[in-house]
Design an enzyme around this catalytic site. Structure first.
Site, PDB file in Angstrom:
ATOM      1  N   ASP A 155       0.845  -1.199   0.000  1.00 48.88           N
ATOM      2  CA  ASP A 155       0.000   0.000   0.000  1.00 48.88           C
ATOM      3  C   ASP A 155       0.880   1.249   0.000  1.00 48.88           C
ATOM      4  OD1 ASP A 155      -2.151  -1.699   0.246  1.00 48.88           O
ATOM      5  OD2 ASP A 155      -2.296  -1.465   2.428  1.00 48.88           O
TER       6      ASP A 155
HETATM    7  N1  URA Z   1      -1.287  -5.868   4.003  1.00 48.12           N
HETATM    8  C1  URA Z   1      -1.745  -4.592   4.008  1.00 48.12           C
HETATM    9  O1  URA Z   1      -2.748  -4.281   4.636  1.00 48.12           O
HETATM   10  N2  URA Z   1      -1.039  -3.685   3.302  1.00 48.12           N
HETATM   11  C2  URA Z   1       0.091  -3.965   2.623  1.00 48.12           C
HETATM   12  O2  URA Z   1       0.686  -3.066   2.011  1.00 48.12           O
HETATM   13  C3  URA Z   1       0.550  -5.287   2.623  1.00 48.12           C
HETATM   14  C4  URA Z   1      -0.160  -6.233   3.330  1.00 48.12           C
END
Ligand code: URA
Length: 241
Positions: free
Chosen positions: A104
Site C-alpha cells: 500500500d
Molecule cells: N497488508 C496490508 O494491509 N497492506 C500492505 O501493504 C501489505 C499487506
C-alpha cells in the site's frame, strides 16, 4: 543473446529507439572500439563491447533490486501525478522493471523489483504465495485471543476466510507491535485482519519476502541490487501449495 544495436542501447535506457538511432548516426557509439553507424547491426550481448562516447554500456538481461519502500511511493510502474517505486531506482538500467507484488502507499519496507517475469510469476502465483512477514504498529495492544483468531483464519469480507496466519509479539515490552506471517496476499490484508479483531494498523512495514530479508542498512527510499546469492535463493525457492 544477439540483438540489434539500437535495441541493445534502448534496453539499457540510453534513450528511446529514435534517440539511440540518432546517437548511432552521429558516430557516438562503438562496438569493440570501432565506430558503428548502423542501428540494425547485430551485437552479441556476451561477446561485444558497446560504448557511448567511449564509455562502456554493459548489457543486463535481468535486474533484481531490493527497495526499502518509503511511505508515499506507489507500487506501480507509471503514474501521471505520483512518485512510483521505480522513480526510487536511479541506478537501474532496464526500462522494463516492475515491483513483485504491491505494498500500500503508506506501507514501508521490502519490495523486490525486477524485469524477470518468470520469477515474479512463481513468487506470486495464486495459492502459491511466498511467506511474507510484516511488522505492524497497532492503535490498541494485542488481545489475548488475537493469535488464535489469526491462526484459525478470519472473515475479512471476502468470499473465503483468510488462510491461517502467524501472529507474534516480537517485543514483550511493546504490546502494540505485532509480527504477522502471511501465506497469501490479499488487498490490504494485514490491515483488514486487524480490523476484523477490532484493532487498527497505524504503521505497517514488510521485513521478509520468501527467502529475502530487508537489508537493515537500507534507509527508507534506498535501494541496492540483490546479491548473486539472494538471486540464487529466489530462483531456487519453491513456494509450497
Ligand atoms: N497488508 C496490508 O494491509 N497492506 C500492505 O501493504 C501489505 C499487506
Amino acid at each position: 543473446m544477439l540483438l540489434r544495436l539500437d535495441k541493445y542501447l534502448a534496453d539499457m535506457s540510453i534513450g528511446t529507439r529514435t534517440e539511440v538511432k540518432a546517437l548511432i548516426k552521429q558516430g557516438r557509439i562503438s562496438v569493440d572500439g570501432v565506430c558503428e553507424r548502423k542501428p540494425e547491426r547485430k551485437v552479441d550481448t556476451q561477446l561485444h563491447q558497446v560504448a557511448l562516447d567511449g564509455k562502456p554500456v554493459g548489457y543486463a538481461r535481468y535486474e533484481y533490486w531490493m527497495l526499502n519502500k518509503p511511505a508515499g511511493a506507489i507500487s506501480a510502474t507509471t503514474d501521471s501525478s505520483q512518485a512510483t517505486v521505480l522513480d526510487l531506482l536511479p541506478q537501474a538500467q532496464r526500462k522494463d522493471l516492475f515491483p513483485v507484488g504491491r505494498l500500500d502507499k503508506d506501507t514501508t519496507g521490502l519490495l523486490i523489483i525486477t524485469n524477470d517475469g518468470q520469477l515474479a510469476h512463481r513468487l506470486l502465483a495464486p495459492n502459491k504465495h511466498v511467506d511474507k512477514i510484516y511488522l505492524a504498529t497497532l492503535r490498541d495492544p494485542l488481545g489475548p485471543q488475537d493469535a488464535q483468531a489469526f491462526a484459525e483464519g478470519l472473515d475479512i469480507g471476502d468470499d473465503a476466510p483468510t488462510l491461517p496466519a502467524l501472529l507474534e509479539q516480537p517485543d514483550p515490552a511493546n504490546p502494540r507491535l505485532a509480527q504477522v506471517t502471511l501465506h497469501e496476499g490479499r488487498y490490504h490484508q494485514v490491515k483488514r485482519m486487524f480490523e476484523a479483531v477490532g484493532n487498527k494498523v497505524v504503521h505497517l512495514q514488510r521485513i521478509h519476502m520468501g527467502p529475502i530479508s530487508l537489508d537493515p542498512s537500507l534507509q527508507e527510499g534506498q535501494s541496492r541490487p540483490l546479491s548473486d546469492e539472494e538471486v540464487r535463493m529466489l530462483q531456487a525457492f519453491k513456494p509450497c501449495g
